[in-house]
Write a protein that holds these residues in place. Structure first.
Motif, short mmCIF file in Angstrom:
data_model
loop_
_atom_site.label_atom_id
_atom_site.label_comp_id
_atom_site.label_asym_id
_atom_site.label_seq_id
_atom_site.Cartn_x
_atom_site.Cartn_y
_atom_site.Cartn_z
N PHE A 1 0.81 -1.21 0.00
CA PHE A 1 0.00 0.00 0.00
C PHE A 1 0.85 1.27 0.00
O PHE A 1 0.36 2.34 0.31
CB PHE A 1 -0.93 0.01 1.22
CG PHE A 1 -1.95 -1.09 1.23
CD1 PHE A 1 -2.91 -1.17 0.23
CD2 PHE A 1 -1.93 -2.04 2.21
CE1 PHE A 1 -3.86 -2.17 0.23
CE2 PHE A 1 -2.88 -3.06 2.23
CZ PHE A 1 -3.84 -3.13 1.23
N ASP A 2 2.13 1.14 -0.33
CA ASP A 2 3.02 2.29 -0.20
C ASP A 2 2.82 3.33 -1.29
O ASP A 2 3.26 4.47 -1.13
CB ASP A 2 4.49 1.84 -0.19
CG ASP A 2 4.85 1.02 -1.41
OD1 ASP A 2 3.96 0.40 -2.01
OD2 ASP A 2 6.04 1.01 -1.78
N ASP A 3 2.16 3.01 -2.37
CA ASP A 3 1.99 3.98 -3.45
C ASP A 3 0.53 4.39 -3.63
O ASP A 3 0.12 4.85 -4.69
CB ASP A 3 2.55 3.45 -4.76
CG ASP A 3 1.91 2.12 -5.18
OD1 ASP A 3 1.18 1.52 -4.34
OD2 ASP A 3 2.12 1.68 -6.32
N LEU A 4 -0.28 4.25 -2.58
CA LEU A 4 -1.67 4.68 -2.66
C LEU A 4 -1.77 6.19 -2.60
O LEU A 4 -0.93 6.87 -2.01
CB LEU A 4 -2.48 4.09 -1.50
CG LEU A 4 -2.75 2.59 -1.50
CD1 LEU A 4 -3.59 2.22 -0.29
CD2 LEU A 4 -3.46 2.17 -2.78
N ARG A 5 -2.83 6.74 -3.18
CA ARG A 5 -3.12 8.16 -3.08
C ARG A 5 -4.54 8.35 -2.54
O ARG A 5 -5.41 7.49 -2.73
CB ARG A 5 -2.99 8.85 -4.44
CG ARG A 5 -4.03 8.41 -5.45
CD ARG A 5 -4.07 9.33 -6.66
NE ARG A 5 -5.08 8.91 -7.64
CZ ARG A 5 -6.36 9.26 -7.57
NH1 ARG A 5 -6.80 10.01 -6.58
NH2 ARG A 5 -7.22 8.84 -8.49
N PHE A 6 -4.76 9.47 -1.88
CA PHE A 6 -6.09 9.79 -1.38
C PHE A 6 -7.02 10.03 -2.57
O PHE A 6 -6.70 10.76 -3.50
CB PHE A 6 -6.02 11.04 -0.51
CG PHE A 6 -7.35 11.62 -0.16
CD1 PHE A 6 -8.21 10.96 0.72
CD2 PHE A 6 -7.77 12.83 -0.68
CE1 PHE A 6 -9.44 11.48 1.05
CE2 PHE A 6 -8.99 13.37 -0.35
CZ PHE A 6 -9.83 12.69 0.51
N ALA A 7 -8.22 9.42 -2.53
CA ALA A 7 -9.16 9.53 -3.64
C ALA A 7 -10.47 10.20 -3.27
O ALA A 7 -11.20 10.63 -4.17
CB ALA A 7 -9.45 8.16 -4.24
N GLY A 8 -10.81 10.29 -1.96
CA GLY A 8 -12.05 11.01 -1.66
C GLY A 8 -12.67 10.69 -0.32
O GLY A 8 -12.27 9.77 0.40
N PHE A 9 -13.68 11.53 0.02
CA PHE A 9 -14.54 11.36 1.18
C PHE A 9 -15.97 11.12 0.71
O PHE A 9 -16.39 11.64 -0.32
CB PHE A 9 -14.58 12.64 2.03
CG PHE A 9 -13.32 13.02 2.71
CD1 PHE A 9 -12.79 12.25 3.74
CD2 PHE A 9 -12.65 14.19 2.37
CE1 PHE A 9 -11.63 12.62 4.40
CE2 PHE A 9 -11.49 14.57 3.02
CZ PHE A 9 -10.98 13.78 4.04
N ARG A 10 -16.75 10.41 1.52
CA ARG A 10 -18.19 10.35 1.31
C ARG A 10 -18.85 9.99 2.64
O ARG A 10 -18.17 9.72 3.63
CB ARG A 10 -18.57 9.34 0.22
CG ARG A 10 -18.11 7.92 0.45
CD ARG A 10 -18.39 7.05 -0.77
NE ARG A 10 -17.87 5.71 -0.64
CZ ARG A 10 -18.52 4.70 -0.07
NH1 ARG A 10 -19.73 4.90 0.44
NH2 ARG A 10 -17.99 3.50 0.02
N GLN A 11 -20.17 10.01 2.65
CA GLN A 11 -20.95 9.70 3.85
C GLN A 11 -20.42 10.47 5.06
O GLN A 11 -20.06 9.90 6.09
CB GLN A 11 -20.92 8.19 4.12
CG GLN A 11 -21.59 7.38 3.03
CD GLN A 11 -21.47 5.89 3.27
OE1 GLN A 11 -20.47 5.41 3.80
NE2 GLN A 11 -22.50 5.14 2.88
N THR A 12 -20.38 11.79 4.92
CA THR A 12 -19.83 12.63 5.98
C THR A 12 -20.53 13.97 6.02
O THR A 12 -21.31 14.32 5.12
CB THR A 12 -18.31 12.81 5.80
OG1 THR A 12 -17.76 13.40 6.98
CG2 THR A 12 -18.00 13.71 4.60
N ALA A 13 -20.26 14.73 7.07
CA ALA A 13 -20.74 16.11 7.21
C ALA A 13 -19.73 16.84 8.09
O ALA A 13 -19.96 17.07 9.27
CB ALA A 13 -22.14 16.15 7.83
N LEU A 14 -18.58 17.17 7.50
CA LEU A 14 -17.50 17.79 8.24
C LEU A 14 -17.68 19.30 8.25
O LEU A 14 -17.74 19.93 7.19
CB LEU A 14 -16.15 17.43 7.61
CG LEU A 14 -15.82 15.93 7.55
CD1 LEU A 14 -14.50 15.72 6.84
CD2 LEU A 14 -15.79 15.32 8.94
#
Length: 227
Positions: A164-177
């Motif tokens: 998992f060393d080359d993963l990138r952030f792809a998104g948020f969902r099901q939230t209310a920040l």
């Protein structure tokens, strides 16, 4: 597609196109997606006021360049590619949603250091697999909250089993920040791994994050990373 709605208390309409103040942090290679969302959040607060929340975000790829924020269905200028979008509404759900999209500009982003770092550390032994519970401190604002979530989940993946060393952030969902001052400056964050979706050559991981403050406040988000 969602429409742009003005909050009843708002007296101004944000421009259809706005350059976001993003940069490449320290020794990083790319502009942080949390910076991009945070820049868009300032626009959303101008629409909805203090009750604004982030409900979802998605990024199709990373960028090293400056970023243009587009309101609603505004098309990107000729030659520019979209790299993601964020969705905002009010806490009560009575206004919104508003979608702000992000286009990559040709100019590279400058390199400089983030003003401070959010601190998080494991509480007890590491959880099994891609799970874990952490104590955190130092949250000041919305961008800190986003960084805490993304960096903690990323850290769990880097320390966990598998490649998992080359993963990138792809998104948020099901939230209310909430977009304003961080609702808690310190507390506990729990990462619960939900699933890995592998469709060669793509790999996607999905985790659920629960954040608890000392006063009983809580937030949650589903977070996706991909390769």
């Amino acid at each position: 597609m969602a429409t742009i709605l003005a909050h009843p208390a708002s007296q101004s309409t944000p421009p259809a196109l706005k350059r976001l103040p993003v940069f490449v942090d320290g020794g990083e290679t790319y502009v942080g997606e949390t910076q991009i969302i945070s820049g868009a959040a300032r626009i959303a607060r101008g629409i909805f006021g203090p009750q604004a929340v982030l409900t979802a975000a998605v990024f199709t790829r990373r960028t090293r360049n400056q970023v243009l924020c587009l309101k609603g269905d505004t098309p990107p200028p000729e030659g520019l590619d979209l790299i993601g979008e964020a969705r905002f509404a009010t806490q009560s759900g009575d206004c919104g949603p508003v979608i702000l999209r992000f286009a990559e500009l040709a100019e590279p982003a400058e390199h400089r250091k983030r003003r401070h770092d959010v601190v998080f550390e494991p509480l007890g032994p590491k959880g099994a697999g891609l799970n874990g519970t952490f104590a955190f401190a130092g949250l000041l604002d919305f961008e800190d909250l986003l960084s805490l979530i993304v960096e903690t989940v990323k850290g769990v993946h880097l320390a966990g089993p598998g490649a998992f060393d080359d993963l990138r952030f792809a998104g948020f969902r099901q939230t209310a920040l909430p977009l304003g001052t961080a609702p808690m400056t310190a507390g506990k964050l729990t990462v619960r791994h939900l699933r890995v979706l592998s469709r060669s050559p793509r790999l996607r991981t999905v985790s659920r994050v629960q954040i608890e403050g000392p006063g009983g406040d809580s937030l949650a988000a589903t977070v996706t990373f991909m390769r």
